[in-house]
Design a protein around this motif. Sequence first.
Motif, mmCIF file in Angstrom:
data_model
loop_
_atom_site.group_PDB
_atom_site.id
_atom_site.type_symbol
_atom_site.label_atom_id
_atom_site.label_comp_id
_atom_site.label_asym_id
_atom_site.label_seq_id
_atom_site.Cartn_x
_atom_site.Cartn_y
_atom_site.Cartn_z
ATOM 1 N N LYS A 107 -87.234 -26.170 67.022
ATOM 2 C CA LYS A 107 -86.680 -24.830 66.862
ATOM 3 C C LYS A 107 -85.179 -24.920 66.602
ATOM 4 O O LYS A 107 -84.532 -25.919 66.929
ATOM 5 C CB LYS A 107 -86.948 -23.986 68.111
ATOM 6 C CG LYS A 107 -88.421 -23.847 68.466
ATOM 7 C CD LYS A 107 -89.204 -23.142 67.374
ATOM 8 C CE LYS A 107 -90.668 -22.967 67.743
ATOM 9 N NZ LYS A 107 -91.438 -22.288 66.676
ATOM 10 N N PHE A 130 -89.509 -28.069 77.202
ATOM 11 C CA PHE A 130 -90.794 -28.135 77.885
ATOM 12 C C PHE A 130 -90.616 -27.776 79.358
ATOM 13 O O PHE A 130 -89.621 -28.171 79.994
ATOM 14 C CB PHE A 130 -91.388 -29.546 77.794
ATOM 15 C CG PHE A 130 -92.131 -29.810 76.515
ATOM 16 C CD1 PHE A 130 -93.495 -29.606 76.434
ATOM 17 C CD2 PHE A 130 -91.454 -30.255 75.392
ATOM 18 C CE1 PHE A 130 -94.179 -29.836 75.253
ATOM 19 C CE2 PHE A 130 -92.119 -30.501 74.207
ATOM 20 C CZ PHE A 130 -93.492 -30.286 74.141
ATOM 21 N N VAL A 172 -95.878 -27.741 78.864
ATOM 22 C CA VAL A 172 -96.006 -26.703 77.852
ATOM 23 C C VAL A 172 -94.625 -26.467 77.252
ATOM 24 O O VAL A 172 -93.648 -26.277 77.991
ATOM 25 C CB VAL A 172 -96.561 -25.393 78.434
ATOM 26 C CG1 VAL A 172 -96.708 -24.334 77.339
ATOM 27 C CG2 VAL A 172 -97.897 -25.632 79.130
ATOM 28 N N GLY A 173 -94.541 -26.467 75.926
ATOM 29 C CA GLY A 173 -93.237 -26.259 75.325
ATOM 30 C C GLY A 173 -93.286 -26.184 73.823
ATOM 31 O O GLY A 173 -94.360 -26.122 73.209
ATOM 32 N N VAL A 174 -92.108 -26.244 73.226
ATOM 33 C CA VAL A 174 -91.965 -26.153 71.779
ATOM 34 C C VAL A 174 -91.024 -27.250 71.309
ATOM 35 O O VAL A 174 -90.197 -27.766 72.072
ATOM 36 C CB VAL A 174 -91.412 -24.780 71.349
ATOM 37 C CG1 VAL A 174 -92.408 -23.674 71.671
ATOM 38 C CG2 VAL A 174 -90.066 -24.503 72.018
ATOM 39 N N LEU A 217 -96.357 -24.007 69.624
ATOM 40 C CA LEU A 217 -96.525 -24.166 71.066
ATOM 41 C C LEU A 217 -97.366 -25.410 71.345
ATOM 42 O O LEU A 217 -98.442 -25.594 70.761
ATOM 43 C CB LEU A 217 -97.195 -22.925 71.657
ATOM 44 C CG LEU A 217 -97.215 -22.818 73.188
ATOM 45 C CD1 LEU A 217 -95.802 -22.724 73.740
ATOM 46 C CD2 LEU A 217 -98.057 -21.608 73.620
ATOM 47 N N THR A 218 -96.873 -26.270 72.233
ATOM 48 C CA THR A 218 -97.493 -27.572 72.474
ATOM 49 C C THR A 218 -97.948 -27.692 73.920
ATOM 50 O O THR A 218 -97.216 -27.328 74.843
ATOM 51 C CB THR A 218 -96.496 -28.704 72.153
ATOM 52 O OG1 THR A 218 -96.067 -28.576 70.790
ATOM 53 C CG2 THR A 218 -97.138 -30.065 72.350
ATOM 54 N N PHE A 219 -99.167 -28.239 74.100
ATOM 55 C CA PHE A 219 -99.720 -28.483 75.432
ATOM 56 C C PHE A 219 -99.962 -29.985 75.590
ATOM 57 O O PHE A 219 -100.548 -30.624 74.701
ATOM 58 C CB PHE A 219 -101.043 -27.728 75.623
ATOM 59 C CG PHE A 219 -100.909 -26.233 75.558
ATOM 60 C CD1 PHE A 219 -100.726 -25.487 76.708
ATOM 61 C CD2 PHE A 219 -100.959 -25.582 74.332
ATOM 62 C CE1 PHE A 219 -100.600 -24.106 76.640
ATOM 63 C CE2 PHE A 219 -100.834 -24.204 74.259
ATOM 64 C CZ PHE A 219 -100.652 -23.467 75.423
ATOM 65 N N ASN A 254 -98.227 -21.928 65.868
ATOM 66 C CA ASN A 254 -96.891 -21.380 66.091
ATOM 67 C C ASN A 254 -95.939 -22.406 66.712
ATOM 68 O O ASN A 254 -94.803 -22.069 67.055
ATOM 69 C CB ASN A 254 -96.963 -20.133 66.963
ATOM 70 C CG ASN A 254 -97.555 -20.414 68.346
ATOM 71 O OD1 ASN A 254 -97.877 -21.559 68.670
ATOM 72 N ND2 ASN A 254 -97.710 -19.372 69.154
ATOM 73 N N VAL A 308 -101.199 -29.026 69.552
ATOM 74 C CA VAL A 308 -100.109 -28.235 68.985
ATOM 75 C C VAL A 308 -100.717 -27.055 68.226
ATOM 76 O O VAL A 308 -101.503 -27.236 67.291
ATOM 77 C CB VAL A 308 -99.240 -29.075 68.035
ATOM 78 C CG1 VAL A 308 -98.074 -28.244 67.514
ATOM 79 C CG2 VAL A 308 -98.731 -30.334 68.738
#
Length: 723
Positions: free
Chosen positions: A249, A256, A244-246, A193-195, A191, A188
């Motif tokens: 928010k 994702f 990949v996602g957030v 953004l998560t992988f 910002n 993570v």
Amino acid sequence: MTNSRRHLILYFILLMALTAAAQKPRRSQMRDSVRLGDVTVVGKSKTQRLREGALAVNAIDVRSLVASMSNLNDLIDRTAGVKVREEGGLGSDFDLSINGMSGNAIRYFIDGVPLDTRGSNVTLANLPVSLIDHVEIYKGVVPTWLSSDALGGAINIVTNRRRQNYLDVSYGAGSFHTHRADLNAQYVMKNGLTFRPTFGLNYSKNDYMMKEVEVWNEAERKFLPSERRRFHDAYLSVMGQIEVGVTGKWWADELFVHASVSKTDKELQTKQIQIPPVGMAERNGHAVSVGANYRKEHLLLRGLSLNAQLSHTWDHTVTTDTAFRQYDWNGNYTYSGRNELTGRERTLRHYRRPLTLVRTDFNYVFDTPDDARSQHSLNLNYALNRTGNDRWDEVDKTFEPSNDVLAKHIFGLSYNQMLLDGRMNNTVFLKNYMNHLSVEQTDIASVTGSRDVMGSSTKSHLGYGVGTRFQWREPLAVKASYEHSIRLPLARELLGNGTTIYANMALRPESSNNVNVGLFGTLRHHDHTLSYEVNGFLRYSEDYIQTQISEKEGTMQYVNVPSVHIKGLEGELRYDWRQRLQVVANLSWQDARDRQRYKSDGKPSVTFNNHVPNRPWIFASGEVHYSLADLLQKGDRLRLGADYQWVHWFYLSWANYGRADTKARIPTKHIVGADVTYSWHRERYSLSLQCQNLLDATLYDNYKLQKPGRAIFAKFRFLIHGS
């Protein structure tokens, strides 16, 4: 109006009355506590809360078993009411039954999304175990939010959703040249953004010893039982995925996008029977999938949530059967005028089955006063599942290419209640199933019935059900559920696989009235905890879809059995002492019988009241685990385990076909296993040793399809957590 629908409406009215009664607060329960004595707070795990829901469901916590070489098939096979029958070693086809319903009547999901979206070659046996948090096994009655036409049950794999960064890597090796490697991680960024990368590799030569196979003895001029190693059964599967996602928010709790690739190579050693062996044919497949998941709580208004998925999968399978040879178990062959799998022309058969999935799930929780003792919610969902069937052959010029389409639209609506401070849980639901089939293929029409259903057709079916659970106190609770369910045939059943499974275009949807009644509870005394569960069930199925095997050709086809009744009973005990000693034991009895008294021509049916063949009807399992902490250093843990399974023998075909003393049957199984796992540095490092089939018993699941003997595996795991 049918009696079932009248009962459903009456049940709905009863729920409304209970709602009104439950929302009247009691003065004694509104008083503030002013003094607390000695209190022991016992939290319930996710799996325990699932088992205590209104529906019949088992839940398996996988996290404690990640360090072992076991795959999901091994873990699920030891669950009450569930039996997995594999046709060989790693990578072989398998059949899973829940409460007597099996095969494609069971649906598989990962985080509520059909597992097929990862590719048809991704199964419970090759999915990376480190990816999984727990597994939910729904029996007979399937919740609407899964948006499925599952008839006998469903398995939902729930993946890890840790908040922090982590890396989980493992490698294992063992008997029969077996190797397995997994990687699962999350990173993570600042910002948000998560992988999430995932990788899994499985390989086995599967060269285990075959016992009592017939081999020609030149000296005695006859076939004699002998031992020979499998020589054409290698398996390789590779799967990679990136998400990949957030999260967190204002416009999305979770968004994702993902892409995955899978590849499978499988040599074929046998057909649906063990003689003669196959020496050249193989099946290869690869799939690419892309998609997106979106989840938002309090969408537009408080209490409304949305969970949506969109994905497309390009799935391509090739079966190669170009050798005109007939092999024996010595690995020798003679030239033949036919191929190995079907006894027909040489084939290099391609199947492209693109899969498009659209799924939306809306859930609304009604706003209730802070002092209310109840909760109410509505769930509305829709799923589109469209599968293509583009097929052609590079070698067989007589084969006519075709592009068939199978599309399903499934709608679900449910109303759910939580009453009496959670002591009572109710649900009532409706489902609508729409099936669209477009057929172009016409080959082997006398076998497949393809000419009778040429063109397009659309049909609709209605399903419905209810469920309830009431807990008097922790040691005693009761639950019951009912569903009138529909299962639409799968592409594999309708359209075959082009080699060992013939198409059957005349196959009709299954329907079933499923009833579950159960008692469960937990007793605690100091350091001792004992949980129990007893369930009874009934399944009244019409147009039951069953495999029919041709022993002459070694092929099979899915057919309808007009009426099948299943009744059964299962029980499970779980004991825990100080989280050091765990003992689990279960017993399952499942009586599935053909209830068609007369055939279509009016003559008595010879199979009336026979057990449905090729299905185990009574089985049991048990396991024990003991853990020692801080054994060699602070933060280490040693876990010792043993397990046992027993399955009563059963017939391969209908009991009234032929003489009892000459009938093929699957022998009784006794399977013993053992394992030991040592972890240190607070589980950062783990080393596991495991022995399957410790007594080296000769095991069969499908008759003359022999399973591996004694096997020993070792696995090393590295797990690191970040911030």
